[in-house]
Write a protein that holds these residues in place. Structure first.
Motif, mmCIF file in Angstrom:
data_model
loop_
_atom_site.group_PDB
_atom_site.id
_atom_site.type_symbol
_atom_site.label_atom_id
_atom_site.label_comp_id
_atom_site.label_asym_id
_atom_site.label_seq_id
_atom_site.Cartn_x
_atom_site.Cartn_y
_atom_site.Cartn_z
ATOM 1 N N MET A 209 -21.096 91.186 62.123
ATOM 2 C CA MET A 209 -20.306 89.884 61.946
ATOM 3 C C MET A 209 -21.133 88.946 60.925
ATOM 4 O O MET A 209 -21.521 87.946 61.342
ATOM 5 C CB MET A 209 -20.282 89.277 63.575
ATOM 6 C CG MET A 209 -19.228 89.827 64.245
ATOM 7 S SD MET A 209 -19.183 89.051 65.789
ATOM 8 C CE MET A 209 -19.835 87.388 65.909
ATOM 9 N N ASP A 210 -20.892 89.216 59.678
ATOM 10 C CA ASP A 210 -21.664 88.386 58.902
ATOM 11 C C ASP A 210 -20.733 87.234 58.625
ATOM 12 O O ASP A 210 -19.614 87.123 58.661
ATOM 13 C CB ASP A 210 -21.690 89.147 57.412
ATOM 14 C CG ASP A 210 -22.760 90.424 57.465
ATOM 15 O OD1 ASP A 210 -23.380 90.287 58.476
ATOM 16 O OD2 ASP A 210 -22.593 91.133 56.693
ATOM 17 N N ILE B 85 -22.885 90.696 73.410
ATOM 18 C CA ILE B 85 -23.327 90.472 71.996
ATOM 19 C C ILE B 85 -24.730 91.155 72.084
ATOM 20 O O ILE B 85 -25.485 90.563 72.704
ATOM 21 C CB ILE B 85 -23.057 89.011 71.456
ATOM 22 C CG1 ILE B 85 -21.603 88.665 71.481
ATOM 23 C CG2 ILE B 85 -23.722 88.961 70.017
ATOM 24 C CD1 ILE B 85 -21.425 87.190 71.067
ATOM 25 N N ILE B 86 -24.917 91.994 70.872
ATOM 26 C CA ILE B 86 -26.191 92.331 70.650
ATOM 27 C C ILE B 86 -26.736 91.422 69.432
ATOM 28 O O ILE B 86 -25.850 91.459 68.569
ATOM 29 C CB ILE B 86 -26.356 93.731 70.598
ATOM 30 C CG1 ILE B 86 -26.289 94.419 71.650
ATOM 31 C CG2 ILE B 86 -28.048 94.107 70.200
ATOM 32 C CD1 ILE B 86 -26.219 96.198 71.588
ATOM 33 N N TYR B 87 -27.953 90.832 69.249
ATOM 34 C CA TYR B 87 -28.326 89.920 68.334
ATOM 35 C C TYR B 87 -29.562 90.181 67.886
ATOM 36 O O TYR B 87 -30.495 90.192 68.797
ATOM 37 C CB TYR B 87 -27.589 88.667 68.354
ATOM 38 C CG TYR B 87 -28.218 87.765 69.437
ATOM 39 C CD1 TYR B 87 -29.339 87.005 69.017
ATOM 40 C CD2 TYR B 87 -27.820 88.031 70.610
ATOM 41 C CE1 TYR B 87 -29.983 86.182 70.005
ATOM 42 C CE2 TYR B 87 -28.126 87.266 71.641
ATOM 43 C CZ TYR B 87 -29.500 86.152 71.312
ATOM 44 O OH TYR B 87 -30.187 85.526 72.118
ATOM 45 N N VAL B 88 -29.802 89.958 66.450
ATOM 46 C CA VAL B 88 -31.363 90.043 65.823
ATOM 47 C C VAL B 88 -30.982 88.922 65.083
ATOM 48 O O VAL B 88 -30.458 89.233 63.822
ATOM 49 C CB VAL B 88 -32.010 91.308 65.550
ATOM 50 C CG1 VAL B 88 -33.226 90.998 64.835
ATOM 51 C CG2 VAL B 88 -31.859 92.476 66.497
ATOM 52 N N PHE C 65 -37.874 88.722 66.628
ATOM 53 C CA PHE C 65 -37.694 90.053 65.806
ATOM 54 C C PHE C 65 -36.985 91.238 66.761
ATOM 55 O O PHE C 65 -36.617 92.159 66.335
ATOM 56 C CB PHE C 65 -38.969 90.340 65.650
ATOM 57 C CG PHE C 65 -39.769 89.472 64.761
ATOM 58 C CD1 PHE C 65 -39.152 89.314 63.420
ATOM 59 C CD2 PHE C 65 -40.923 88.836 65.108
ATOM 60 C CE1 PHE C 65 -39.900 88.358 62.737
ATOM 61 C CE2 PHE C 65 -41.498 88.059 64.115
ATOM 62 C CZ PHE C 65 -41.099 87.624 62.899
ATOM 63 N N GLU C 66 -37.018 91.022 68.145
ATOM 64 C CA GLU C 66 -36.491 91.995 69.015
ATOM 65 C C GLU C 66 -35.043 91.712 69.249
ATOM 66 O O GLU C 66 -34.439 90.499 69.296
ATOM 67 C CB GLU C 66 -37.238 92.110 70.477
ATOM 68 C CG GLU C 66 -38.780 92.381 70.192
ATOM 69 C CD GLU C 66 -38.953 93.848 69.676
ATOM 70 O OE1 GLU C 66 -38.344 94.756 70.068
ATOM 71 O OE2 GLU C 66 -39.808 93.885 68.721
ATOM 72 N N PRO C 67 -34.132 92.803 69.260
ATOM 73 C CA PRO C 67 -32.852 92.571 69.603
ATOM 74 C C PRO C 67 -32.621 91.879 71.131
ATOM 75 O O PRO C 67 -33.703 92.263 72.005
ATOM 76 C CB PRO C 67 -32.280 94.088 69.533
ATOM 77 C CG PRO C 67 -33.216 94.820 69.270
ATOM 78 C CD PRO C 67 -34.526 94.207 69.308
ATOM 79 N N SER C 68 -31.708 91.096 71.313
ATOM 80 C CA SER C 68 -31.424 90.346 72.364
ATOM 81 C C SER C 68 -29.841 90.811 72.901
ATOM 82 O O SER C 68 -29.197 90.983 72.082
ATOM 83 C CB SER C 68 -31.552 88.802 72.467
ATOM 84 O OG SER C 68 -32.688 88.553 72.086
ATOM 85 N N ILE D 210 -25.375 90.263 63.878
ATOM 86 C CA ILE D 210 -24.650 90.147 65.460
ATOM 87 C C ILE D 210 -23.721 91.171 65.723
ATOM 88 O O ILE D 210 -22.726 91.609 64.777
ATOM 89 C CB ILE D 210 -23.876 88.694 65.504
ATOM 90 C CG1 ILE D 210 -24.766 87.420 65.536
ATOM 91 C CG2 ILE D 210 -23.198 88.596 66.777
ATOM 92 C CD1 ILE D 210 -24.155 86.242 65.142
ATOM 93 N N TYR D 211 -23.838 92.016 66.638
ATOM 94 C CA TYR D 211 -22.929 93.107 66.937
ATOM 95 C C TYR D 211 -22.171 92.778 68.446
ATOM 96 O O TYR D 211 -22.725 92.415 69.386
ATOM 97 C CB TYR D 211 -23.718 94.300 67.165
ATOM 98 C CG TYR D 211 -24.712 94.717 65.835
ATOM 99 C CD1 TYR D 211 -24.244 95.260 64.821
ATOM 100 C CD2 TYR D 211 -25.980 93.917 65.788
ATOM 101 C CE1 TYR D 211 -25.118 95.398 63.850
ATOM 102 C CE2 TYR D 211 -26.671 94.148 64.868
ATOM 103 C CZ TYR D 211 -26.265 94.918 63.714
ATOM 104 O OH TYR D 211 -27.157 95.187 62.343
ATOM 105 N N LEU D 212 -20.790 93.032 68.267
ATOM 106 C CA LEU D 212 -19.874 93.008 69.387
ATOM 107 C C LEU D 212 -19.897 94.176 70.352
ATOM 108 O O LEU D 212 -20.050 95.344 69.799
ATOM 109 C CB LEU D 212 -18.573 92.650 68.809
ATOM 110 C CG LEU D 212 -18.469 91.520 68.090
ATOM 111 C CD1 LEU D 212 -17.072 91.402 67.646
ATOM 112 C CD2 LEU D 212 -18.904 90.060 68.727
ATOM 113 N N LEU D 213 -19.958 93.808 71.729
ATOM 114 C CA LEU D 213 -19.765 95.019 72.520
ATOM 115 C C LEU D 213 -18.610 94.616 73.278
ATOM 116 O O LEU D 213 -18.273 93.667 73.846
ATOM 117 C CB LEU D 213 -21.129 94.879 73.612
ATOM 118 C CG LEU D 213 -22.456 95.032 72.994
ATOM 119 C CD1 LEU D 213 -23.491 94.756 73.938
ATOM 120 C CD2 LEU D 213 -22.712 96.361 72.370
ATOM 121 N N VAL D 214 -17.774 95.677 73.766
ATOM 122 C CA VAL D 214 -16.638 95.674 74.440
ATOM 123 C C VAL D 214 -16.587 97.228 75.313
ATOM 124 O O VAL D 214 -16.485 98.147 74.600
ATOM 125 C CB VAL D 214 -15.418 95.371 74.046
ATOM 126 C CG1 VAL D 214 -14.270 95.490 74.522
ATOM 127 C CG2 VAL D 214 -15.374 94.217 72.953
#
Length: 91
Positions: free
Chosen positions: A1-2, A71-74, A55-58, A84-88
């Motif tokens: 998600m840029d 959402i996973i984000y770093v 620095f760690e993914p959340s 940012i990465y979406l999760l469904v």
């Protein structure tokens, strides 16, 4: 998600993710609020916080059970996997 700018929205797996224009900066960190609208019309707002030292993914998950989203984000100064990465959950 840029370039997910405030007010922008996108549909992923029949769910809408909207970056609310409530975003704010606190002590060098940026707080973003993402509204997730589910297929049944329910919605939740989840918060992600990016700091230069993160620095760690959340991972942030919704409380909605079927489907579950998140959402996973770093977003810190890390050059690897930054974003940012979406999760469904399907099913």
């Amino acid at each position: 998600m840029d370039n997910f700018k405030p007010g922008a929205s996108l549909v992923f797996r029949n769910m809408t993710f909207q970056n609310l224009p409530l975003n704010a900066t606190y002590t060098g960190c940026i707080v973003q609020f993402i509204r997730v609208v589910f297929q049944d019309g329910a919605s939740e707002v989840i918060q992600i916080t990016s700091c230069p030292t993160l620095f760690e993914p959340s991972v942030v998950l919704t409380n909605h059970s079927r489907p579950k989203a998140g959402i996973i984000y770093v977003l810190g100064d890390s050059f690897m996997f930054r974003g940012i990465y979406l999760l469904v959950e399907e099913g």
